[in-house]
Design an enzyme around this catalytic site. Structure first.
Site, PDB file in Angstrom:
ATOM      1  N   GLU A   1     -41.366 -40.671  56.591  1.00 50.45           N
ATOM      2  CA  GLU A   1     -42.065 -40.910  57.625  1.00 50.45           C
ATOM      3  C   GLU A   1     -43.473 -41.225  57.149  1.00 50.45           C
ATOM      4  OE1 GLU A   1     -41.848 -37.085  59.948  1.00 50.45           O
ATOM      5  OE2 GLU A   1     -44.059 -36.801  59.270  1.00 50.45           O
TER       6      GLU A   1
ATOM      7  N   ASP B   1     -29.669 -18.056  62.132  1.00 56.54           N
ATOM      8  CA  ASP B   1     -30.827 -17.641  61.318  1.00 56.54           C
ATOM      9  C   ASP B   1     -30.758 -16.568  60.425  1.00 56.54           C
ATOM     10  OD1 ASP B   1     -33.491 -16.932  60.615  1.00 56.54           O
ATOM     11  OD2 ASP B   1     -34.460 -17.848  62.312  1.00 56.54           O
TER      12      ASP B   1
ATOM     13  N   ASP C   1     -38.149 -36.610  65.850  1.00 55.75           N
ATOM     14  CA  ASP C   1     -39.592 -36.600  65.772  1.00 55.75           C
ATOM     15  C   ASP C   1     -40.141 -36.628  64.530  1.00 55.75           C
ATOM     16  OD1 ASP C   1     -42.023 -36.608  67.379  1.00 55.75           O
ATOM     17  OD2 ASP C   1     -42.248 -34.443  66.483  1.00 55.75           O
TER      18      ASP C   1
ATOM     19  N   THR D   1     -36.860 -31.844  65.425  1.00 60.67           N
ATOM     20  CA  THR D   1     -38.324 -31.953  65.627  1.00 60.67           C
ATOM     21  C   THR D   1     -38.995 -31.375  64.631  1.00 60.67           C
ATOM     22  OG1 THR D   1     -38.303 -30.002  67.032  1.00 60.67           O
ATOM     23  CG2 THR D   1     -38.246 -32.152  68.188  1.00 60.67           C
ATOM     24  N   SER D   2     -38.299 -30.982  63.387  1.00 63.27           N
ATOM     25  CA  SER D   2     -38.759 -29.966  62.524  1.00 63.27           C
ATOM     26  C   SER D   2     -39.283 -30.892  61.148  1.00 63.27           C
ATOM     27  CB  SER D   2     -37.818 -28.811  61.902  1.00 63.27           C
ATOM     28  OG  SER D   2     -38.348 -27.634  61.364  1.00 63.27           O
TER      29      SER D   2
ATOM     30  N   ILE E   1     -40.929 -21.573  67.242  1.00 58.29           N
ATOM     31  CA  ILE E   1     -40.620 -22.734  68.064  1.00 58.29           C
ATOM     32  C   ILE E   1     -39.059 -22.657  68.599  1.00 58.29           C
ATOM     33  CG2 ILE E   1     -40.208 -25.294  68.170  1.00 58.29           C
ATOM     34  CD1 ILE E   1     -42.301 -25.326  65.856  1.00 58.29           C
TER      35      ILE E   1
HETATM   36  P1  NAI Z   1     -41.146 -20.068  62.003  1.00 57.20           P
HETATM   37  O1  NAI Z   1     -41.707 -19.497  60.401  1.00 57.20           O
HETATM   38  O2  NAI Z   1     -41.901 -19.155  63.187  1.00 57.20           O
HETATM   39  O3  NAI Z   1     -39.689 -20.035  62.198  1.00 57.20           O
HETATM   40  C1  NAI Z   1     -38.894 -20.718  61.131  1.00 57.20           C
HETATM   41  C2  NAI Z   1     -37.269 -19.883  61.172  1.00 57.20           C
HETATM   42  O4  NAI Z   1     -36.643 -20.562  60.572  1.00 57.20           O
HETATM   43  C3  NAI Z   1     -37.559 -18.500  61.002  1.00 57.20           C
HETATM   44  O5  NAI Z   1     -37.230 -17.456  61.731  1.00 57.20           O
HETATM   45  C4  NAI Z   1     -36.958 -18.470  59.744  1.00 57.20           C
HETATM   46  O6  NAI Z   1     -35.997 -17.321  59.389  1.00 57.20           O
HETATM   47  C5  NAI Z   1     -35.657 -19.634  59.990  1.00 57.20           C
HETATM   48  N1  NAI Z   1     -35.064 -20.153  58.717  1.00 57.20           N
HETATM   49  C6  NAI Z   1     -35.475 -20.273  57.344  1.00 57.20           C
HETATM   50  N2  NAI Z   1     -34.639 -20.562  56.463  1.00 57.20           N
HETATM   51  C7  NAI Z   1     -33.452 -20.571  57.428  1.00 57.20           C
HETATM   52  C8  NAI Z   1     -32.302 -21.461  57.282  1.00 57.20           C
HETATM   53  N3  NAI Z   1     -31.889 -21.732  55.747  1.00 57.20           N
HETATM   54  N4  NAI Z   1     -31.436 -21.564  58.168  1.00 57.20           N
HETATM   55  C9  NAI Z   1     -31.647 -21.131  59.676  1.00 57.20           C
HETATM   56  N5  NAI Z   1     -33.069 -20.724  59.670  1.00 57.20           N
HETATM   57  C10 NAI Z   1     -33.674 -20.602  58.889  1.00 57.20           C
HETATM   58  O7  NAI Z   1     -41.733 -21.631  62.048  1.00 57.20           O
HETATM   59  P2  NAI Z   1     -41.898 -22.406  63.447  1.00 57.20           P
HETATM   60  O8  NAI Z   1     -43.528 -22.373  63.956  1.00 57.20           O
HETATM   61  O9  NAI Z   1     -41.026 -22.040  64.457  1.00 57.20           O
HETATM   62  O10 NAI Z   1     -41.596 -23.906  63.046  1.00 57.20           O
HETATM   63  C11 NAI Z   1     -40.585 -24.366  62.415  1.00 57.20           C
HETATM   64  C12 NAI Z   1     -40.622 -25.700  61.730  1.00 57.20           C
HETATM   65  O11 NAI Z   1     -41.084 -26.785  62.781  1.00 57.20           O
HETATM   66  C13 NAI Z   1     -41.894 -25.751  60.905  1.00 57.20           C
HETATM   67  O12 NAI Z   1     -41.258 -25.335  59.425  1.00 57.20           O
HETATM   68  C14 NAI Z   1     -42.214 -27.397  60.642  1.00 57.20           C
HETATM   69  O13 NAI Z   1     -41.557 -27.795  59.709  1.00 57.20           O
HETATM   70  C15 NAI Z   1     -41.704 -27.900  62.166  1.00 57.20           C
HETATM   71  N6  NAI Z   1     -42.859 -28.153  63.099  1.00 57.20           N
HETATM   72  C16 NAI Z   1     -42.685 -29.574  63.571  1.00 57.20           C
HETATM   73  C17 NAI Z   1     -43.906 -30.079  64.385  1.00 57.20           C
HETATM   74  C18 NAI Z   1     -43.861 -31.263  64.949  1.00 57.20           C
HETATM   75  O14 NAI Z   1     -44.848 -31.766  65.449  1.00 57.20           O
HETATM   76  N7  NAI Z   1     -42.779 -32.005  65.049  1.00 57.20           N
HETATM   77  C19 NAI Z   1     -45.096 -29.168  64.603  1.00 57.20           C
HETATM   78  C20 NAI Z   1     -44.994 -27.755  63.950  1.00 57.20           C
HETATM   79  C21 NAI Z   1     -44.025 -27.290  63.341  1.00 57.20           C
END
Ligand code: NAI
Length: 329
Positions: A263, A178, A258, A232-233, A159
């Site tokens: 929630e 990251d 978001d 949004t995470s 994302i």
């Molecule tokens: P991803 O696994 O592809 O990327 C997450 C990134 O965060 C990775 O590159 C990882 O190295 C990094 N990371 C881990 N620990 C960290 C730290 N302490 N500091 C900085 N970076 C760190 O996951 P993706 O698909 O990008 O999703 C991210 C988050 O978005 C999900 O975990 C989920 O919580 C949230 N999400 C929200 C949605 C929504 O509808 N609002 C829908 C889908 C996901």
């Protein structure tokens, strides 16, 4: 010989889940949709099923996992990417398989993040209401350009990367923190530098023990006055009480959410005729520079189609004892 259909109990099922899944279920899978979230009380509804299908606010702690195990559930099919709501060691302990949908549409969440930023900066939510009442006054609607602004991205995974590509198109100066990923798309910096230099900070890292309340009093103190923060995470990345104090002191100039730590008590249901007991959430709603959406970042047609397809593929691979590429336990 005919084999018995595979029975799945869907929890937290919304109308849009039911219509999306029902039309795609193969003949040998039957589904029962429960509107209730999965938790210690509702877990008994899963009796007689082969698998449960869950979403972001279902509770899959040790008690629930053990209860599912006792009634013979061997598969938890998450129809979301994050799995912070699942006690993975507990699932491993009883050999329960947990699968997820790791990437249904990173662009859906990235684009929603941008929508929140543009809405807050250009105040289109306020302009919409004004024009509806024939009020064409521009006072109070002054915005700012994204061009040449420094945007700090925490977490440059799927994302985060999709978000950076969009921002590069706006001519923003994008920096990221990251600890586990590298990218040519933006400039890597320390968390401290990101806090000090960013005009906008977007959270795209998962919720883990390391990232719980990563945005706290100390982090906010290091940020530029008037900074915009977008989450949004996952809600618990932010210590909401600290953000409210920073909004009151004007240190935090804008806040877009978001997701929200509590929630599960509010989102995904119509509470418009209810009295909301959560005073923290209600306080957030009073700020003119706070914008909240109810966890809809994922909610596009493209993402829903991908969620259904991957969830059903995960279930099919489990049944056929094929390799599970989306397994988390
Ligand atoms: P991803 O696994 O592809 O990327 C997450 C990134 O965060 C990775 O590159 C990882 O190295 C990094 N990371 C881990 N620990 C960290 C730290 N302490 N500091 C900085 N970076 C760190 O996951 P993706 O698909 O990008 O999703 C991210 C988050 O978005 C999900 O975990 C989920 O919580 C949230 N999400 C929200 C949605 C929504 O509808 N609002 C829908 C889908 C996901």
């Amino acid at each position: 010989m005919t084999t018995a259909p595979f029975r799945i109990a869907f929890f937290s099922a919304q109308k849009y889940d039911i219509s999306a899944f029902d039309s795609q279920l193969p003949n040998d899978i039957t589904a029962e949709y429960f509107t209730q979230p999965l938790n210690e009380i509702s877990v008994k509804l899963a009796e007689g099923f082969d698998a449960v299908c869950c979403f972001v606010n279902d509770t899959l702690n040790e008690t629930v996992i053990n209860a599912l195990n006792e009634i013979g559930i061997k598969l938890v099919a998450l129809r979301c990417a994050g799995f912070n709501n699942v006690d993975i060691p507990a699932a491993n302990h009883c050999k329960m398989v947990v699968v997820r949908v790791p990437a249904y549409s990173p662009e859906a969440v990235a684009e929603h993040c941008l929508a929140l930023i543009l809405t807050l900066s250009r105040k289109t939510h306020k302009a919409y209401n004004r024009v509806k009442e024939n009020n064409f006054d521009l006072n109070g609607l002054l915005g700012f350009n994204l061009h040449n602004k420094t945007v700090g991205v925490i977490g440059l995974g799927k994302i985060g990367s999709a978000f950076v590509k969009i921002l590069n198109g706006f001519g923003a100066n994008v920096i990221y923190f990251d600890p586990f990923a590298e990218s040519e798309l933006a400039k890597p910096v320390s968390l401290e530098t990101l806090y000090q230099q960013s005009d906008i900070i977007a959270l795209h890292c998962p919720l883990t023990n390391d990232t719980l309340h990563i945005i706290n009093e100390e982090a906010l103190e290091q940020m530029k006055p008037g900074v915009m923060l977008v989450n949004t995470s996952r809600g618990a990345l932010i210590d909401t009480a600290s953000c409210i104090r920073a909004l009151k002191s004007r240190k935090l100039g804008y806040l877009a959410l978001d997701v929200y730590e509590q929630e599960s008590e509010l989102f995904f249901k119509d509470m418009s005729c209810e009295i909301i007991d959560d005073d923290v959430f209600q306080r957030l709603l009073t700020f003119p520079n706070v914008l909240i959406t109810g966890h809809q970042g994922f909610f596009t047609q493209e993402a829903m189609s991908e969620i259904v397809a991957t969830t059903l593929d995960n279930i099919s691979a489990f049944r056929l004892q094929q390799p599970l590429e989306n397994q988390v336990s």
